[in-house]
Write an enzyme that holds these catalytic residues in place. Sequence first.
Site, PDB file in Angstrom:
ATOM      1  N   GLU B  84       0.817  -1.220   0.000  1.00  0.00           N
ATOM      2  CA  GLU B  84       0.000   0.000   0.000  1.00  0.00           C
ATOM      3  C   GLU B  84       0.849   1.267   0.000  1.00  0.00           C
ATOM      4  O   GLU B  84       0.501   2.264  -0.633  1.00  0.00           O
ATOM      5  CB  GLU B  84      -0.958   0.000   1.195  1.00  0.00           C
ATOM      6  CG  GLU B  84      -2.142  -0.951   1.064  1.00  0.00           C
ATOM      7  CD  GLU B  84      -1.801  -2.401   1.399  1.00  0.00           C
ATOM      8  OE1 GLU B  84      -0.653  -2.644   1.828  1.00  0.00           O
ATOM      9  OE2 GLU B  84      -2.674  -3.274   1.232  1.00  0.00           O
ATOM     10  N   GLN B 106      -7.702  -2.520  -1.259  1.00  0.00           N
ATOM     11  CA  GLN B 106      -8.627  -3.652  -1.249  1.00  0.00           C
ATOM     12  C   GLN B 106      -9.712  -3.448  -0.180  1.00  0.00           C
ATOM     13  O   GLN B 106     -10.880  -3.735  -0.403  1.00  0.00           O
ATOM     14  CB  GLN B 106      -7.871  -4.942  -1.006  1.00  0.00           C
ATOM     15  CG  GLN B 106      -8.651  -6.145  -1.458  1.00  0.00           C
ATOM     16  CD  GLN B 106      -7.737  -7.297  -1.813  1.00  0.00           C
ATOM     17  OE1 GLN B 106      -7.132  -7.902  -0.927  1.00  0.00           O
ATOM     18  NE2 GLN B 106      -7.601  -7.582  -3.095  1.00  0.00           N
ATOM     19  N   ALA B 108     -10.570  -0.338   3.002  1.00  0.00           N
ATOM     20  CA  ALA B 108     -10.149   0.923   3.616  1.00  0.00           C
ATOM     21  C   ALA B 108      -9.143   0.656   4.729  1.00  0.00           C
ATOM     22  O   ALA B 108      -8.162   1.390   4.894  1.00  0.00           O
ATOM     23  CB  ALA B 108     -11.355   1.661   4.184  1.00  0.00           C
ATOM     24  N   PHE B 110      -6.779  -1.363   5.013  1.00  0.00           N
ATOM     25  CA  PHE B 110      -5.402  -1.566   4.592  1.00  0.00           C
ATOM     26  C   PHE B 110      -4.729  -0.257   4.179  1.00  0.00           C
ATOM     27  O   PHE B 110      -3.514  -0.197   3.988  1.00  0.00           O
ATOM     28  CB  PHE B 110      -5.316  -2.578   3.445  1.00  0.00           C
ATOM     29  CG  PHE B 110      -5.946  -3.907   3.752  1.00  0.00           C
ATOM     30  CD1 PHE B 110      -6.084  -4.335   5.069  1.00  0.00           C
ATOM     31  CD2 PHE B 110      -6.396  -4.727   2.742  1.00  0.00           C
ATOM     32  CE1 PHE B 110      -6.674  -5.557   5.360  1.00  0.00           C
ATOM     33  CE2 PHE B 110      -6.990  -5.958   3.029  1.00  0.00           C
ATOM     34  CZ  PHE B 110      -7.129  -6.371   4.333  1.00  0.00           C
ATOM     35  N   HIS B 151     -11.724  -5.478   8.327  1.00  0.00           N
ATOM     36  CA  HIS B 151     -12.339  -5.327   6.999  1.00  0.00           C
ATOM     37  C   HIS B 151     -13.606  -4.480   7.089  1.00  0.00           C
ATOM     38  O   HIS B 151     -14.519  -4.632   6.298  1.00  0.00           O
ATOM     39  CB  HIS B 151     -12.707  -6.699   6.418  1.00  0.00           C
ATOM     40  CG  HIS B 151     -11.550  -7.587   6.143  1.00  0.00           C
ATOM     41  ND1 HIS B 151     -10.904  -8.301   7.112  1.00  0.00           N
ATOM     42  CD2 HIS B 151     -10.888  -7.871   4.991  1.00  0.00           C
ATOM     43  CE1 HIS B 151      -9.913  -9.005   6.589  1.00  0.00           C
ATOM     44  NE2 HIS B 151      -9.879  -8.753   5.295  1.00  0.00           N
TER      45      HIS B 151
END
Lengths: 340, 347
Positions: B84, B106, B108, B110, B151
């Site tokens: 990232e 992938q 938010a 991360f 997640h």
Amino acid sequence: MLPTTPVPHPTSKASDFSETFRRAYRWMLLARLAEEKMASLYRAGKITGGVFLGKGQEAISVATGIALRDGDVFAPLIRDQAGRLAFGESLLDFTLTYMGARSGPMRGRDGNVHRGRPREGMLPMISHLGAMVSVVNGILMANRFQGRLGSVGAASLGEGATSTGAFHEALNQAAVEKLPLILVITNNQYSYSTPNSRQFACADLVDKAAGYGVSGHTVDGTDLADCLKLIGNAVECARAGGGPQLVIATSLRLVGHGEHDDSHYVSAHLREMPLGRDCLTVAESRILSESWADKVTLDSWHRDSLHQIEEAVAYSTREAAPDPAQEDWCAYSSRQLSEG
Amino acid sequence: MCLFIPAIIRGLSLPVSFSLHSELLPTLITYLEAIREALAKALNDDPRVYIYGQDVGFFGGAFKATKGLSQRFPGRVIDSPISEDAMVGSAIGASIQGMRPIIEMQFADFSTVGFNQIVNQAATMFWRTGVACPITIRLPCGGTSGSGPFHSQSLEGIYSQYPGLVVLTPATVEDAYSMLLAAVECDDPVIFCEHKYLYYHLKADGLPNEALPIGKARITRAGRDATVVTYSAMLHECLAAAEELAGEGWEIEVIDLRSVKPLDTDTVLASVARTGRVLAVGEAWPWGGVTAEVLARIASEGFNLLDAPPMRLNAKDTPVPFHPNLWGTHRPTAKTIADALRSLLRL
């Protein structure tokens, strides 16, 4: 205004190694003297913020800057005064930024080693180590999108930055994308006060190259001739499509981390080793022994450098400081989005 | 990083406002499809645009937001390594060189790995150098059942704290489309918070031809008794709560901020001037953040407009839980919002 290129570019062919060496030496000398001047201004309390010197690293730095050309990009770190000058940064950008002048490239909004001109390929480093490498990658990716081939990007780091995630992500990214990146790591034995034994455990940093699937090179960072040849080759290799080049240069930081630091922690043993040589003195000896210039000429270069520095400092001292009442307090390029 | 399986949220019961289009008609377009259409339009209309992110190429992205785009636009929808920091760093470099990168995180959550590049490099570039940094970073954000602590996060507040970033939180299919296009056109770095809960369920009849500009809020439902200020998926919970209270005789005005930075204080204050009562609702954590900012502005600029203390409702101050029983209680829902409104109206 002062000229933006303080040392005249050579008139003879660049393929003449002695001419390249002399030119590199003059940038190193100018950088060394300019930084010494800045250090004395700092001690006199005339500089806001820190002062960070590249003493002992001018050879590897200038070799990087001098190997680059128009259209290339350079992400210098804090000990790259020589490389900055060789790449084309004016002495005024250095003095105006250190003095916080409104007319400098950072306009008092950022200082000292954080100056840059992104549109001209000179990236303004943020303080987070390793963070500039992927920015160089992005410029190189854009070049590829836009069909601008043959340009390269160089980034400077110290050995301490190899411990960061940003270094890892960026070098791996460059390898995956096969970018023309030259990543120059100057291993000057200390990251601030932390010795290499507390920074990494591999036998040699160049061993990392194999892990990333990139070319690795080592060079004696105190030897200007070796630095010029090795970096020159690495840059040409990248330019020719050879992918990322990881260069590990060995040297010793001959000053504190910044001028606030007396570097008492540096081992006396290291100072006595060949890596503790002063690259500027070594280069000067080489010039004299090869008769590439005589002592009188060297003295004239010295005087000429001092003159340029005095002029740049005098000019910058007269320049206005930023005025908070006149400041444009808007962090957006799209002004309509500012709630200011 | 592990992959979340989005199909898991399909079995959820949904607020009333979602069920309008529960019969799938072929002409309906989902929030996720609107995002994909906006990406396709941006790629088609502007050669400077490219997409870079994990699994976005042939695979089409973890949520399929880029499905088919790598085939349609060869070489411009590129798989990145799981990096990232380098994803965002490279986008910054490319933007300096004249490109318009769109980065897909992938999840938010991360984006915190790329946080340094976003807040210290992208956000400061224009201020420091005068060179703009037009990048769009898409954050699939917010909670869905079973997604758990890593997640599910809503990070609009933390990004809004940093000068130089634009933070968008579309709540409708139409806004997902038009605001993503506006993000790509914007000369500043944009954090585009697209809510995963809305991806598949939220549907509209078609794509809009015109749009409100960035920084303008919308009064989604007019009312006179109290104002609810919200954004993103919470809009739909608030609308359901307003509908419930309508049955009790209350007329609740619901404002969709759309963009949390810049924040449309004028629209909020004008509404509070009409209603005298305000509740700010957000899915993010309670300490600071968007709802606190909204209330701070009302308290400092419109204190005299208030007939009751301003209220706010956020998620609980814990990580987002995994189990649906816990998750359904962790975040505000139509029921807890309706309860909060009843308290506000009694004050």
